[in-house]
Scaffold this motif. Structure first.
Motif, PDB file in Angstrom:
ATOM      1  N   UNK A   8       0.848  -1.183   0.000  1.00 20.36           N
ATOM      2  CA  UNK A   8       0.000   0.000   0.000  1.00 20.36           C
ATOM      3  C   UNK A   8       0.886   1.236   0.000  1.00 20.36           C
ATOM      4  N   UNK A   9       0.449   2.264  -0.649  1.00 23.63           N
ATOM      5  CA  UNK A   9       1.236   3.488  -0.749  1.00 23.63           C
ATOM      6  C   UNK A   9       1.387   4.131   0.629  1.00 23.63           C
ATOM      7  N   UNK A  10       2.599   4.504   0.944  1.00 22.89           N
ATOM      8  CA  UNK A  10       2.930   5.125   2.216  1.00 22.89           C
ATOM      9  C   UNK A  10       2.079   6.374   2.451  1.00 22.89           C
ATOM     10  N   UNK A  11       1.861   7.157   1.399  1.00 27.06           N
ATOM     11  CA  UNK A  11       1.075   8.388   1.513  1.00 27.06           C
ATOM     12  C   UNK A  11      -0.370   8.088   1.892  1.00 27.06           C
ATOM     13  N   UNK A  12      -0.918   6.987   1.391  1.00 28.94           N
ATOM     14  CA  UNK A  12      -2.291   6.614   1.725  1.00 28.94           C
ATOM     15  C   UNK A  12      -2.431   6.303   3.214  1.00 28.94           C
ATOM     16  N   UNK A  13      -1.464   5.584   3.768  1.00 26.91           N
ATOM     17  CA  UNK A  13      -1.502   5.244   5.197  1.00 26.91           C
ATOM     18  C   UNK A  13      -1.345   6.484   6.060  1.00 26.91           C
ATOM     19  N   UNK A  14      -0.480   7.382   5.635  1.00 26.75           N
ATOM     20  CA  UNK A  14      -0.293   8.625   6.389  1.00 26.75           C
ATOM     21  C   UNK A  14      -1.558   9.479   6.348  1.00 26.75           C
ATOM     22  N   UNK A  15      -2.198   9.517   5.190  1.00 24.80           N
ATOM     23  CA  UNK A  15      -3.443  10.274   5.067  1.00 24.80           C
ATOM     24  C   UNK A  15      -4.540   9.658   5.941  1.00 24.80           C
ATOM     25  N   UNK A  16      -4.652   8.343   5.920  1.00 22.45           N
ATOM     26  CA  UNK A  16      -5.634   7.662   6.774  1.00 22.45           C
ATOM     27  C   UNK A  16      -5.365   7.966   8.241  1.00 22.45           C
ATOM     28  N   UNK A  17      -4.112   7.860   8.649  1.00 22.07           N
ATOM     29  CA  UNK A  17      -3.731   8.171  10.031  1.00 22.07           C
ATOM     30  C   UNK A  17      -4.175   9.588  10.396  1.00 22.07           C
ATOM     31  N   UNK A  18      -3.834  10.559   9.554  1.00 27.41           N
ATOM     32  CA  UNK A  18      -4.165  11.955   9.829  1.00 27.41           C
ATOM     33  C   UNK A  18      -5.675  12.150   9.925  1.00 27.41           C
ATOM     34  N   UNK A  19      -6.436  11.522   9.037  1.00 26.66           N
ATOM     35  CA  UNK A  19      -7.897  11.649   9.069  1.00 26.66           C
ATOM     36  C   UNK A  19      -8.482  11.033  10.350  1.00 26.66           C
ATOM     37  N   UNK A  20      -7.979   9.869  10.729  1.00 24.27           N
ATOM     38  CA  UNK A  20      -8.466   9.216  11.959  1.00 24.27           C
ATOM     39  C   UNK A  20      -8.175  10.064  13.194  1.00 24.27           C
ATOM     40  N   UNK A  21      -6.947  10.545  13.297  1.00 28.06           N
ATOM     41  CA  UNK A  21      -6.571  11.355  14.455  1.00 28.06           C
ATOM     42  C   UNK A  21      -7.365  12.660  14.478  1.00 28.06           C
ATOM     43  N   UNK A  22      -7.479  13.319  13.326  1.00 25.90           N
ATOM     44  CA  UNK A  22      -8.233  14.574  13.269  1.00 25.90           C
ATOM     45  C   UNK A  22      -9.704  14.357  13.622  1.00 25.90           C
ATOM     46  N   UNK A  23     -10.285  13.286  13.115  1.00 29.14           N
ATOM     47  CA  UNK A  23     -11.679  12.979  13.441  1.00 29.14           C
ATOM     48  C   UNK A  23     -11.844  12.754  14.938  1.00 29.14           C
ATOM     49  N   UNK A  24     -10.936  11.989  15.532  1.00 29.59           N
ATOM     50  CA  UNK A  24     -11.037  11.720  16.974  1.00 29.59           C
ATOM     51  C   UNK A  24     -10.971  13.018  17.760  1.00 29.59           C
ATOM     52  N   UNK A  25     -10.052  13.896  17.409  1.00 28.54           N
ATOM     53  CA  UNK A  25      -9.899  15.165  18.119  1.00 28.54           C
ATOM     54  C   UNK A  25     -11.157  16.027  17.961  1.00 28.54           C
ATOM     55  N   UNK A  26     -11.663  16.128  16.738  1.00 35.37           N
ATOM     56  CA  UNK A  26     -12.840  16.960  16.486  1.00 35.37           C
ATOM     57  C   UNK A  26     -14.090  16.400  17.169  1.00 35.37           C
ATOM     58  N   UNK A  27     -14.252  15.076  17.134  1.00 35.54           N
ATOM     59  CA  UNK A  27     -15.383  14.460  17.833  1.00 35.54           C
ATOM     60  C   UNK A  27     -15.294  14.731  19.331  1.00 35.54           C
ATOM     61  N   UNK A  28     -14.103  14.496  19.886  1.00 32.47           N
ATOM     62  CA  UNK A  28     -13.889  14.676  21.323  1.00 32.47           C
ATOM     63  C   UNK A  28     -14.210  16.114  21.722  1.00 32.47           C
ATOM     64  N   UNK A  29     -13.624  17.069  20.999  1.00 32.42           N
ATOM     65  CA  UNK A  29     -13.822  18.475  21.349  1.00 32.42           C
ATOM     66  C   UNK A  29     -15.276  18.908  21.191  1.00 32.42           C
ATOM     67  N   UNK A  30     -15.933  18.433  20.138  1.00 34.17           N
ATOM     68  CA  UNK A  30     -17.328  18.804  19.921  1.00 34.17           C
ATOM     69  C   UNK A  30     -18.251  18.256  20.994  1.00 34.17           C
ATOM     70  N   UNK A  31     -18.086  16.999  21.309  1.00 33.29           N
ATOM     71  CA  UNK A  31     -18.940  16.375  22.330  1.00 33.29           C
ATOM     72  C   UNK A  31     -18.611  16.940  23.702  1.00 33.29           C
ATOM     73  N   UNK A  32     -17.319  17.061  24.006  1.00 26.08           N
ATOM     74  CA  UNK A  32     -16.933  17.593  25.312  1.00 26.08           C
ATOM     75  C   UNK A  32     -17.406  19.032  25.489  1.00 26.08           C
TER      76      UNK A  32
END
Length: 161
Positions: free
Chosen positions: A1-25
């Motif tokens: 798998x392309x390294x860039x794809x994994x990095x993008x997935x990682x960034x999206x997952x982390x960003x989503x977690x942060x935004x969900x956490x902050x919004x709900x909190x």
């Protein structure tokens, strides 16, 4: 798998977690003066009463010390109480107080509304199930890697960052 794809997935997952956490909190704090971490512990005690500090820590993959501090704050606020563990005198059982039960029931409505707004209104039910299964698989694989690393003998000359 392309390294860039994994990095993008990682960034999206982390960003989503942060935004969900902050919004709900943000909403829980505004309406109940309740941090999301505290809500999560109270919600667990509502769903599965009679948990030990160790049980709570394992549920959330956090340290026993960190869990104990959260429970100390909740106990000081009158939202939970510890009682002696009849099966192990070295530990205690954490239970909701009536005030804690009332608070978590109200906060749970806010939590569910935010989940619906931020996820349920965007993804169809089948997609929610599929994404949940993928994330569960990724978490299990990560735990297996961590367990393997803990059990592997240290190799001289290799430093871990």
């Amino acid at each position: 798998m392309a390294d860039a794809d994994l990095k993008l997935l990682y960034r999206e997952l982390v960003s989503l977690e942060i935004e969900l956490w902050e919004g709900i909190e943000g909403r829980l704090k505004a309406e109940y003066d309740l941090p999301l971490t505290s809500f999560e512990v109270l919600h667990l005690l509502l769903r599965r009463p009679g948990r030990r500090i160790q049980d709570i820590a394992e549920e959330f993959s956090i340290t026993v010390g960190g869990t104990s501090k959260v429970v100390d704050r909740l106990e000081s606020a009158g939202l939970c109480a510890r009682r002696a563990n009849p099966n192990d005198r070295r530990s205690s059982i954490v239970e909701l107080t009536p005030e804690g039960r009332k608070l978590v029931h109200g906060a749970l409505k806010v939590f569910e509304e935010e989940l619906e707004l931020r996820i349920g209104s965007v993804l169809p039910e089948q997609s929610v199930r599929e994404v949940t299964a993928v994330l569960r698989t990724l978490r299990a694989a990560g735990r297996a890697v961590d367990a393997e690393r803990k059990s592997a003998p240290k190799q001289p000359g290799r430093r871990t960052p």
